[in-house]
Write an enzyme that holds these catalytic residues in place. Structure first.
Site, PDB file in Angstrom:
ATOM      1  N   SER A 143       0.857  -1.182   0.000  1.00 48.07           N
ATOM      2  CA  SER A 143       0.000   0.000   0.000  1.00 48.07           C
ATOM      3  C   SER A 143       0.891   1.230   0.000  1.00 48.07           C
ATOM      4  O   SER A 143       2.046   1.173   0.446  1.00 48.07           O
ATOM      5  CB  SER A 143      -0.880   0.011   1.256  1.00 48.07           C
ATOM      6  N   TYR A 177      -1.930  -0.547  10.276  1.00 54.63           N
ATOM      7  CA  TYR A 177      -2.127  -0.984   8.895  1.00 54.63           C
ATOM      8  C   TYR A 177      -0.863  -0.718   8.082  1.00 54.63           C
ATOM      9  O   TYR A 177      -0.377  -1.587   7.353  1.00 54.63           O
ATOM     10  CB  TYR A 177      -3.316  -0.247   8.275  1.00 54.63           C
TER      11      TYR A 177
END
Length: 267
Positions: free
Chosen positions: A142, A155
């Protein structure tokens, strides 16, 4: 590695980028085995891929179960004969809260799905990939895996772990038949927030203008192209490309821009 005629395993194929990866691979002539924890979503993916039903197999699997992933290898080989590639797409985000407010239960869930799920897939399928004339691993990290996002620190940590593991795999496997690619999606139009049971305001700034998001279909195309080009890494979306350049030149400034944007949007 050209995907035509190859068998590719895709995690998280029940929705979003995972579903588009499944459909995109099938359209390019690949056989696809896809897994997801949500059976209803998998059935919808299968319905959308009805024209390719002989080339698609689906499995309801929790990727945080090492035993389940290890058992999946034989199931996929029994159906498709061999495995030529894996795409580790399945993932969840965390509630948009600071580390100090995030319960350990959520921290463990994010790490187990995003990092350990990816690790279990790699460890389970790599021995099979090494037997093939050519093979490929694509792991999806990501933009948050190289750039800090307040409220998504765990995350980001999970995706940073995927980043470093994948880059390490590339170095370890460079003299083998297995190519390795790391993907860094920016803002993608998917249901990851709903699927992760995260509540957050819509993606808009204070003027009400929506951010331009990369579609899941466009993101999937970029990643399949990256496999076929044996790319070392792929930045998915203009935002990821821009912030990658800025973060490498001025990391503190890039982090401040993201923090300020979230603050201004009331996130």
């Amino acid at each position: 590695m050209k995907v035509n005629g190859k068998t590719i395993v895709v995690t998280g194929g029940g929705s979003g980028m995972g579903r588009e990866l499944v459909l995109g691979l099938l359209r390019r002539g690949a056989q696809v085995a896809t897994l997801d924890i949500n059976e209803e979503n998998l059935l919808e993916t299968a319905r959308l891929a009805a024209d390719y039903k002989e080339k698609l197999s689906t499995y309801v699997v929790d990727i945080t179960s090492r035993e389940a992933i290890e058992s999946l290898v034989d199931l996929v080989k029994e159906k498709h004969g061999a495995v030529d590639g894996i795409i580790n797409n399945a993932g969840v985000i965390q509630p948009f809260v600071d580390v100090n407010e995030l319960p350990y239960e959520k921290i463990e869930q994010v790490m187990n799905i995003n990092f350990y799920g990816t690790l279990y897939m790699v460890k389970s399928f790599l021995p099979e990939l090494l037997k093939r004339p050519e093979a490929h691993i694509l792991n999806i990290a990501s933009m948050g895996g190289f750039l800090p996002v307040p409220g998504q620190s765990i995350y980001g940590a999970s995706k940073a772990a995927v980043k470093l593991m994948t880059e390490g795999l590339h170095s370890e496997l460079m003299d083998t038949n297995v190519g390795v690619t790391i993907a860094f999606p920016g803002a993608i139009k998917t249901d990851i927030m709903k699927n992760s049971q995260v509540e957050r305001a819509s993606s808009s700034d204070t003027s009400g203008k929506e951010y331009k998001l990369t579609t899941a279909a466009d993101a999937a195309k970029m990643m399949i192209d990256a496999i076929e080009e044996n790319a070392y890494r792929v930045m998915v979306g203009n935002d990821a490309k821009m912030m990658d350049r800025l973060y490498r030149l001025a990391p503190k400034k890039a982090a401040s821009i993201i923090a300020d944007k979230l603050k201004d949007a009331g996130k």
